[in-house]
Scaffold this motif. Structure first.
Motif, PDB file in Angstrom:
ATOM      1  N   MET A   1       0.846  -1.183   0.000  1.00  0.00           N
ATOM      2  CA  MET A   1       0.000   0.000   0.000  1.00  0.00           C
ATOM      3  C   MET A   1       0.892   1.248   0.000  1.00  0.00           C
ATOM      4  N   GLU A   2       0.595   2.128  -0.904  1.00  0.00           N
ATOM      5  CA  GLU A   2       1.387   3.345  -1.044  1.00  0.00           C
ATOM      6  C   GLU A   2       1.019   4.347   0.054  1.00  0.00           C
ATOM      7  N   PRO A   3       2.019   4.999   0.644  1.00  0.00           N
ATOM      8  CA  PRO A   3       1.731   5.970   1.708  1.00  0.00           C
ATOM      9  C   PRO A   3       0.995   7.193   1.156  1.00  0.00           C
ATOM     10  N   LYS A   4       0.173   7.796   1.985  1.00  0.00           N
ATOM     11  CA  LYS A   4      -0.544   9.013   1.598  1.00  0.00           C
ATOM     12  C   LYS A   4       0.367  10.201   1.832  1.00  0.00           C
ATOM     13  N   ILE A   5       0.658  10.901   0.759  1.00  0.00           N
ATOM     14  CA  ILE A   5       1.481  12.094   0.840  1.00  0.00           C
ATOM     15  C   ILE A   5       0.720  13.233   0.182  1.00  0.00           C
ATOM     16  N   SER A   6       1.189  14.432   0.404  1.00  0.00           N
ATOM     17  CA  SER A   6       0.676  15.579  -0.332  1.00  0.00           C
ATOM     18  C   SER A   6       1.858  16.472  -0.669  1.00  0.00           C
ATOM     19  N   LEU A   7       1.638  17.362  -1.609  1.00  0.00           N
ATOM     20  CA  LEU A   7       2.665  18.298  -2.043  1.00  0.00           C
ATOM     21  C   LEU A   7       2.131  19.707  -1.894  1.00  0.00           C
ATOM     22  N   ARG A   8       2.997  20.622  -1.496  1.00  0.00           N
ATOM     23  CA  ARG A   8       2.643  22.043  -1.444  1.00  0.00           C
ATOM     24  C   ARG A   8       3.908  22.861  -1.628  1.00  0.00           C
ATOM     25  N   ARG A   9       3.735  24.138  -1.909  1.00  0.00           N
ATOM     26  CA  ARG A   9       4.897  25.018  -2.054  1.00  0.00           C
ATOM     27  C   ARG A   9       5.690  25.034  -0.749  1.00  0.00           C
ATOM     28  N   LEU A  85      13.574  16.354 -13.161  1.00  0.00           N
ATOM     29  CA  LEU A  85      12.943  15.984 -11.898  1.00  0.00           C
ATOM     30  C   LEU A  85      14.020  15.632 -10.878  1.00  0.00           C
ATOM     31  N   ALA A  86      13.876  16.157  -9.673  1.00  0.00           N
ATOM     32  CA  ALA A  86      14.787  15.795  -8.578  1.00  0.00           C
ATOM     33  C   ALA A  86      13.994  15.806  -7.285  1.00  0.00           C
ATOM     34  N   TYR A  87      14.420  14.987  -6.347  1.00  0.00           N
ATOM     35  CA  TYR A  87      13.746  14.960  -5.046  1.00  0.00           C
ATOM     36  C   TYR A  87      14.754  14.640  -3.963  1.00  0.00           C
ATOM     37  N   HIS A  88      14.375  14.995  -2.738  1.00  0.00           N
ATOM     38  CA  HIS A  88      15.208  14.754  -1.554  1.00  0.00           C
ATOM     39  C   HIS A  88      14.265  14.345  -0.432  1.00  0.00           C
ATOM     40  N   LEU A  89      14.681  13.384   0.363  1.00  0.00           N
ATOM     41  CA  LEU A  89      13.820  12.852   1.409  1.00  0.00           C
ATOM     42  C   LEU A  89      14.655  12.575   2.655  1.00  0.00           C
ATOM     43  N   LYS A  90      14.117  12.945   3.813  1.00  0.00           N
ATOM     44  CA  LYS A  90      14.812  12.645   5.069  1.00  0.00           C
ATOM     45  C   LYS A  90      15.144  11.160   5.110  1.00  0.00           C
ATOM     46  N   ALA A  91      16.362  10.848   5.530  1.00  0.00           N
ATOM     47  CA  ALA A  91      16.841   9.460   5.501  1.00  0.00           C
ATOM     48  C   ALA A  91      15.956   8.521   6.305  1.00  0.00           C
ATOM     49  N   LYS A  92      15.369   8.996   7.398  1.00  0.00           N
ATOM     50  CA  LYS A  92      14.553   8.091   8.213  1.00  0.00           C
ATOM     51  C   LYS A  92      13.283   7.634   7.498  1.00  0.00           C
ATOM     52  N   TYR A  93      12.951   8.266   6.362  1.00  0.00           N
ATOM     53  CA  TYR A  93      11.761   7.882   5.599  1.00  0.00           C
ATOM     54  C   TYR A  93      12.099   7.080   4.338  1.00  0.00           C
ATOM     55  N   TRP A  94      13.368   6.779   4.130  1.00  0.00           N
ATOM     56  CA  TRP A  94      13.745   5.974   2.967  1.00  0.00           C
ATOM     57  C   TRP A  94      13.138   4.573   3.083  1.00  0.00           C
ATOM     58  N   GLY A  95      12.783   4.019   1.943  1.00  0.00           N
ATOM     59  CA  GLY A  95      12.283   2.649   1.891  1.00  0.00           C
ATOM     60  C   GLY A  95      10.822   2.488   2.261  1.00  0.00           C
ATOM     61  N   MET A  96      10.114   3.590   2.468  1.00  0.00           N
ATOM     62  CA  MET A  96       8.701   3.522   2.857  1.00  0.00           C
ATOM     63  C   MET A  96       7.747   3.791   1.696  1.00  0.00           C
ATOM     64  N   GLY A  97       8.273   4.044   0.508  1.00  0.00           N
ATOM     65  CA  GLY A  97       7.427   4.329  -0.647  1.00  0.00           C
ATOM     66  C   GLY A  97       7.045   5.782  -0.786  1.00  0.00           C
ATOM     67  N   ILE A  98       7.546   6.642   0.085  1.00  0.00           N
ATOM     68  CA  ILE A  98       7.178   8.069   0.059  1.00  0.00           C
ATOM     69  C   ILE A  98       7.721   8.745  -1.198  1.00  0.00           C
ATOM     70  N   ALA A  99       8.980   8.487  -1.529  1.00  0.00           N
ATOM     71  CA  ALA A  99       9.563   9.105  -2.724  1.00  0.00           C
ATOM     72  C   ALA A  99       8.824   8.649  -3.981  1.00  0.00           C
ATOM     73  N   THR A 100       8.498   7.372  -4.061  1.00  0.00           N
ATOM     74  CA  THR A 100       7.763   6.856  -5.220  1.00  0.00           C
ATOM     75  C   THR A 100       6.398   7.533  -5.323  1.00  0.00           C
ATOM     76  N   ALA A 101       5.708   7.668  -4.205  1.00  0.00           N
ATOM     77  CA  ALA A 101       4.393   8.333  -4.202  1.00  0.00           C
ATOM     78  C   ALA A 101       4.525   9.790  -4.647  1.00  0.00           C
ATOM     79  N   ALA A 102       5.586  10.458  -4.204  1.00  0.00           N
ATOM     80  CA  ALA A 102       5.796  11.863  -4.583  1.00  0.00           C
ATOM     81  C   ALA A 102       6.076  11.987  -6.074  1.00  0.00           C
ATOM     82  N   VAL A 103       6.922  11.115  -6.605  1.00  0.00           N
ATOM     83  CA  VAL A 103       7.229  11.157  -8.041  1.00  0.00           C
ATOM     84  C   VAL A 103       5.968  10.877  -8.847  1.00  0.00           C
TER      85      VAL A 103
END
Length: 173
Positions: A1-9, A85-103
């Motif tokens: 299951m993909e994590p629920k994320i949102s994007l904002r400025r 396209l580029a992204y950066h994510l806090k290391a403690k959230y790696w491997g949780m699918g957050i970056a994939t959901a954001a992309v």
């Protein structure tokens, strides 16, 4: 299951969250910019670069700013049809699918918000297998390796190129 994320400025008030990943050598190891060493340095970057950027967003997970994602138009004149396209994510959230959901979220909306874009590219260090998996899971296509493409921190590095075309977005699941 993909994590629920949102994007904002990203806002200047996000500086404390921003410095958590922008000041972490584990995260910036694969960035073209150096690790931020102070809150003041981060504020200047947010004010002078991020605030005027055409498409730079905060990644929100569980009501916390956990990273950033941006698409930077490249090329000029009639050739300005690409975005990087580029992204950066806090290391403690790696491997949780957050970056994939954001992309995936960016892919589904950026071609609508920047309708002149025809192609979005992700450029990933060859050693960064995690980001390669993120882009593949999000539907970008691996095109190849650009040898000694960037000169970063005193050395030339190879980059894997991924892309997605505006025409391909409707074909994603």
């Amino acid at each position: 299951m993909e994590p629920k994320i949102s994007l904002r400025r990203i806002e200047l008030s996000d500086v404390d969250d921003f410095i958590e990943w922008a000041g972490d050598d584990k995260v910036t190891k694969y960035c073209r910019w150096n690790t931020f060493s102070s809150k003041d340095e981060a504020l200047i970057f947010l004010r002078d670069v991020v605030a005027s950027h055409p498409w730079y967003r905060a990644i929100i997970f569980d009501k916390e700013v956990v990273g950033s994602i941006h698409v930077t138009p490249t090329g000029s004149g009639k050739d300005e049809r690409r975005g990087e396209l580029a992204y950066h994510l806090k290391a403690k959230y790696w491997g949780m699918g957050i970056a994939t959901a954001a992309v995936k979220a960016v892919v589904s909306c950026v071609f609508k918000e920047l309708p002149w874009l025809e192609r979005m590219e992700g450029l990933v260090f060859v050693e960064n297998k995690g980001s390669q998996r993120v882009l593949e899971k999000a539907g970008l296509v691996r095109e190849g390796v650009l040898r000694k493409y960037f000169f970063i921190r005193g050395k030339s590095v190879d980059i894997v190129v991924y892309s997605i075309l505006a025409d391909d977005v409707d074909k994603l699941d």
